[in-house]
Design an enzyme around this catalytic site. Sequence first.
Site, PDB file in Angstrom:
ATOM      1  N   ALA A   1       0.726  -1.158  -0.026  1.00  0.00           N
ATOM      2  CA  ALA A   1       0.187   0.032  -0.133  1.00  0.00           C
ATOM      3  C   ALA A   1       0.575   1.428  -0.065  1.00  0.00           C
ATOM      4  CB  ALA A   1      -1.017  -0.129   1.034  1.00  0.00           C
TER       5      ALA A   1
ATOM      6  N   HIS B   1      -8.427  -0.315  -9.826  1.00  0.00           N
ATOM      7  CA  HIS B   1      -7.682   1.072  -9.719  1.00  0.00           C
ATOM      8  C   HIS B   1      -7.229   1.674 -11.166  1.00  0.00           C
ATOM      9  CE1 HIS B   1      -4.540   3.836  -8.582  1.00  0.00           C
ATOM     10  NE2 HIS B   1      -4.838   3.749  -7.345  1.00  0.00           N
TER      11      HIS B   1
ATOM     12  N   ARG C   1     -12.561   6.155  -7.834  1.00  0.00           N
ATOM     13  CA  ARG C   1     -11.906   5.211  -8.589  1.00  0.00           C
ATOM     14  C   ARG C   1     -12.575   4.444  -9.682  1.00  0.00           C
ATOM     15  NH1 ARG C   1      -8.219   2.344  -4.001  1.00  0.00           N
ATOM     16  NH2 ARG C   1      -6.569   3.941  -3.516  1.00  0.00           N
TER      17      ARG C   1
END
Length: 565
Positions: A51, A234, A280
């Site tokens: 992350a 993503h 997103r």
Amino acid sequence: MNPDIDIPNQFDVLVVGAGAAGLYAALCLPEYLQVGLISKDNLPLSASDWAQGGIAAAIDPADSPALHVEDTIKAGAGLCDFKAVQFMVEQAPFCIQSLVEMGVAFDRHGTQLALTLEAAHSRPRVLHAADTTGRAIVSNLTLQVLKRHNIQVLPQAFALSLWMNPVSQRCQGISLIYQGRISWVRAKAVVLATGGGGQVFAQTTNPAVSTGDGVALAWRVGAIVRDLEFVQFHPTALTKSGAPRFLISEAVRGEGAHLVDSQGQRFAFDYHPAGELAPRDVVSRAIFSHLQKTAADPTKDNVWLDLRSIPAEKITHRFPNIIQVCQHWGIDVFHQPIPVAPAAHYWMGGIYVDSTSRTSIPGLYAVGETASTGVHGANRLASNSLLECIVFGAQLSQIAVDEMEKAPATHPQSMLIEEELDSYALSSWATQKEKIAVLRQDIPRLMWQSAGICRQQDVLESALSQVEIWRQEFDCLPLSQYLLHLQPGKTVRMPSPETDIRTWGETRNLLDVAFLILKSAAFRTESRGGHYRLDYPQTEPQWQVHTLVQKNCWWKSSPLAAPAV
């Protein structure tokens, strides 16, 4: 830990998964409990470790928990549990303080914690450690875990199945591949913290260990799972021949990077007023749609992420890891844009849990991405995932010890029996291995084509039929016939490399996860958040419900209240 030491055949609590959720949960369990921490690889390797963006918390005087709640619910497209979101947001400052006290070195402006803006946040509230926040958190949690005398880490171990009490239907442990054996390990409670299932898609930012293990394990024993159709893609994964789909953090766009097409046009504003900083799912569909219109081969082409509008010193300070990875693949981010395209990133759905991380199965808990707490709804707000891991992992400090003590402490006589893996299970082994290897390639390809960014009924149904055929073929393999009928308690020595058995287990999980996602996506005849249907492009009020699944039964929850935003 010496890997040659035999493991106990009973723990108080088994935690399956060693990302941020599993590590923090293990640390929060009372220290008088004996805890086994199961890691598929050596510590650490998890999506948490990868992350980049950070962890969200409303700690700035110009921010407020109410605004963080509002942003989370807006992103969640009507499916967030308001109480769960409120609880997570209100606990955030305490969790940040806990991490700081553990030694996590978040970036600072002077003495104050530095905060950045990410997509769909109304205020800068994302704490970060350069662009490797997950690594900073996981490495510190790992150090703390290794200091704990009550926690035994079992590296390169794989949970094959959950062990249910046939009378009480309580989870009483797991079957475990470890050190060349399949063993049955009893526990008074099992915590699933296995992360997501990104490897079910051909394009994913997830590490290789993210094969949906927790959801598959829990579903097979009858736990309720929820909202499995909601997958976040993503928008900006590195798309370079030969390179893994390395995630280019949302924080890059938050700092001012532009999305451009091959003509240098900032096309994102044609699809949403917020342009590159839209949610997103919107940005991923914008890229997908734009490539459909402009690219010769939309499945292979890409757009570009241009950082040149950001001061060079800020890029150097904020994104050293992205700079390094791009340089490795021949991209100079200071002078040229990065080729990017969407990839599967985060699974909003998971095992249904309550506010104390309990599943619908007594003795079974779930935390992190594998759980469905209700905080993400149909679309996760950026940097709420690490926060969810920490906040809900902390709830394990309140584990119901009185309930745990009701679990039987006796061991079946068969626990004393050890045998070799059945020779029939290894018959035609080369052919079996080849079949499993082909499935590992074909499942993600099928899922990317049929249940990726855009979906429709006939394609979903065709994919479901194929997955059902694959599941039947898989179950007929000699190894499957042996392992699927393995009797609880008996220890099995494996002459074959245990990685082969782990690959078998992961492939079984991927087949089940593919089935669950496809059927859930076909069930929800609308578009919402991370679930987009070409044949049902509108969000429908009658679908403001959760998709609930238990065994082979799909149903809708009661209608959710309209989001209070």
